[in-house]
Design an enzyme around this catalytic site. Structure first.
Site, mmCIF file in Angstrom:
data_model
loop_
_atom_site.group_PDB
_atom_site.id
_atom_site.type_symbol
_atom_site.label_atom_id
_atom_site.label_comp_id
_atom_site.label_asym_id
_atom_site.label_seq_id
_atom_site.Cartn_x
_atom_site.Cartn_y
_atom_site.Cartn_z
ATOM 1 N N LYS A 36 1.022 -1.667 -0.137
ATOM 2 C CA LYS A 36 -0.042 0.221 -0.035
ATOM 3 C C LYS A 36 1.272 1.440 0.404
ATOM 4 O O LYS A 36 2.133 1.094 0.124
ATOM 5 C CB LYS A 36 -0.924 -0.238 1.138
ATOM 6 C CG LYS A 36 -2.046 -0.979 1.055
ATOM 7 C CD LYS A 36 -2.670 -0.312 2.650
ATOM 8 C CE LYS A 36 -3.998 -1.875 1.906
ATOM 9 N NZ LYS A 36 -5.128 -2.025 3.319
ATOM 10 N N TYR A 77 -12.609 -1.241 -3.119
ATOM 11 C CA TYR A 77 -12.818 -1.581 -2.356
ATOM 12 C C TYR A 77 -14.243 -1.145 -1.762
ATOM 13 O O TYR A 77 -15.133 -1.040 -0.933
ATOM 14 C CB TYR A 77 -12.538 -1.083 -0.876
ATOM 15 C CG TYR A 77 -11.094 -0.741 -0.844
ATOM 16 C CD1 TYR A 77 -11.079 -2.170 0.276
ATOM 17 C CD2 TYR A 77 -10.113 -0.440 -1.539
ATOM 18 C CE1 TYR A 77 -9.732 -2.783 0.626
ATOM 19 C CE2 TYR A 77 -8.259 -0.833 -1.124
ATOM 20 C CZ TYR A 77 -8.153 -1.373 0.052
ATOM 21 O OH TYR A 77 -7.144 -2.398 0.462
ATOM 22 N N ASN A 101 -2.099 0.171 6.412
ATOM 23 C CA ASN A 101 -1.176 -1.798 7.502
ATOM 24 C C ASN A 101 -0.378 -1.616 6.716
ATOM 25 O O ASN A 101 -0.531 -2.916 6.349
ATOM 26 C CB ASN A 101 -2.845 -1.524 8.140
ATOM 27 C CG ASN A 101 -3.870 -2.168 6.918
ATOM 28 O OD1 ASN A 101 -3.844 -1.673 5.889
ATOM 29 N ND2 ASN A 101 -4.898 -2.795 7.189
ATOM 30 N N HIS A 142 -2.233 -5.143 1.031
ATOM 31 C CA HIS A 142 -3.609 -5.779 1.431
ATOM 32 C C HIS A 142 -3.722 -7.416 1.186
ATOM 33 O O HIS A 142 -2.382 -8.253 0.193
ATOM 34 C CB HIS A 142 -3.827 -5.313 0.170
ATOM 35 C CG HIS A 142 -5.417 -5.688 -0.662
ATOM 36 N ND1 HIS A 142 -6.797 -5.582 0.132
ATOM 37 C CD2 HIS A 142 -5.555 -7.531 -1.321
ATOM 38 C CE1 HIS A 142 -8.169 -6.886 -0.177
ATOM 39 N NE2 HIS A 142 -6.718 -7.626 -1.118
ATOM 40 N N GLU A 184 -9.731 -9.892 -7.114
ATOM 41 C CA GLU A 184 -8.813 -9.192 -7.750
ATOM 42 C C GLU A 184 -7.287 -9.267 -8.527
ATOM 43 O O GLU A 184 -6.631 -8.478 -9.339
ATOM 44 C CB GLU A 184 -7.751 -9.082 -6.143
ATOM 45 C CG GLU A 184 -9.543 -8.593 -4.603
ATOM 46 C CD GLU A 184 -9.007 -8.765 -3.745
ATOM 47 O OE1 GLU A 184 -10.063 -8.895 -2.458
ATOM 48 O OE2 GLU A 184 -8.314 -9.752 -3.299
HETATM 49 P P1 GDP Z 1 -8.238 -6.072 5.260
HETATM 50 O O1 GDP Z 1 -8.658 -7.308 5.050
HETATM 51 O O2 GDP Z 1 -7.302 -7.231 6.723
HETATM 52 O O3 GDP Z 1 -7.070 -5.166 4.514
HETATM 53 O O4 GDP Z 1 -9.038 -5.476 6.531
HETATM 54 P P2 GDP Z 1 -10.958 -5.162 5.941
HETATM 55 O O5 GDP Z 1 -10.777 -5.697 4.229
HETATM 56 O O6 GDP Z 1 -11.553 -5.230 6.615
HETATM 57 O O7 GDP Z 1 -10.357 -3.672 5.645
HETATM 58 C C1 GDP Z 1 -10.165 -2.980 4.182
HETATM 59 C C2 GDP Z 1 -8.600 -2.333 4.184
HETATM 60 O O8 GDP Z 1 -9.674 -1.279 4.992
HETATM 61 C C3 GDP Z 1 -7.714 -2.056 5.579
HETATM 62 O O9 GDP Z 1 -6.836 -3.181 5.534
HETATM 63 C C4 GDP Z 1 -7.483 -0.432 6.345
HETATM 64 O O10 GDP Z 1 -6.572 0.226 5.791
HETATM 65 C C5 GDP Z 1 -8.673 -0.051 5.737
HETATM 66 N N1 GDP Z 1 -9.018 0.027 7.210
HETATM 67 C C6 GDP Z 1 -10.179 -1.005 8.049
HETATM 68 N N2 GDP Z 1 -10.858 -0.794 9.449
HETATM 69 C C7 GDP Z 1 -10.649 0.390 9.127
HETATM 70 C C8 GDP Z 1 -11.391 1.110 10.346
HETATM 71 O O11 GDP Z 1 -11.554 1.011 11.040
HETATM 72 N N3 GDP Z 1 -10.745 2.384 10.142
HETATM 73 C C9 GDP Z 1 -10.128 3.027 9.277
HETATM 74 N N4 GDP Z 1 -9.633 4.276 8.939
HETATM 75 N N5 GDP Z 1 -9.167 2.696 8.125
HETATM 76 C C10 GDP Z 1 -10.046 0.994 7.527
#
Ligand code: GDP
Length: 140
Positions: free
Chosen positions: A12, A52, A115, A118, A129
């Site tokens: 990222k 997303y 973070n 992905h 994807e």
């Molecule tokens: P992943 O599968 O671990 O990447 O997590 P998710 O699919 O739930 O979320 C997609 C991405 O959205 C995450 O990798 C983070 O970059 C972002 N994200 C997820 N939860 C949060 C949150 O509570 N706050 C914010 N600002 N970003 C989030």
């Protein structure tokens, strides 16, 4: 049901900006993943919104799209037995505060949003994807 052997990752914008492409690829290779396809690119607003789309009702969606378009990324298809599950283990929890020692997010993530990487969450999404980023000509 047999598990697929491919997953899709993005390094990222935070990790690219912090010069962590090399360190992250080293961890990926050392964990036994081979690179099937790779590109350095920058997502447009439309592309990040589409990637997303599953999160569009979430409160963090607009911030996420804005973050993911804020700089270049590296996208790659990775190959290994049980790729999706093993890669999710390697990257660690979404929030680096909860990520286990030795995971990519523990080492490189700045926050729950920034973070570092992905990883696809299912074989179906790995296919969707992978097709989002790569044509058949761009895969080995
Ligand atoms: P992943 O599968 O671990 O990447 O997590 P998710 O699919 O739930 O979320 C997609 C991405 O959205 C995450 O990798 C983070 O970059 C972002 N994200 C997820 N939860 C949060 C949150 O509570 N706050 C914010 N600002 N970003 C989030």
């Amino acid at each position: 049901m047999s598990k697929g052997n491919k997953t899709l990752t993005m390094i990222k914008p935070d990790a690219v900006e912090n010069n962590n492409i090399g360190g992250i690829l080293k961890m990926i290779n050392e964990a036994g993943f081979r690179i099937n396809a790779m590109k350095y690119t920058r997502l447009t607003q439309a592309q990040a919104s589409q990637f997303y789309a599953v999160h569009k009702e979430r409160p963090f969606y607009n911030d996420l799209v804005s973050f993911m378009t804020s700089g270049p990324i590296v996208a790659a298809i990775l190959e290994k037995d049980n790729a999706v599950e093993d890669f999710r283990k390697l990257i660690g929890a979404t929030n680096p505060a909860n990520a286990e020692a030795g995971t990519i997010r523990k080492v490189y993530a700045e926050s729950i949003e920034r973070n570092a990487v992905h990883g696809s969450d299912s074989d179906d999404n790995a296919r969707i994807e992978g097709d989002f980023f790569f044509s058949s000509l761009e895969r080995s």
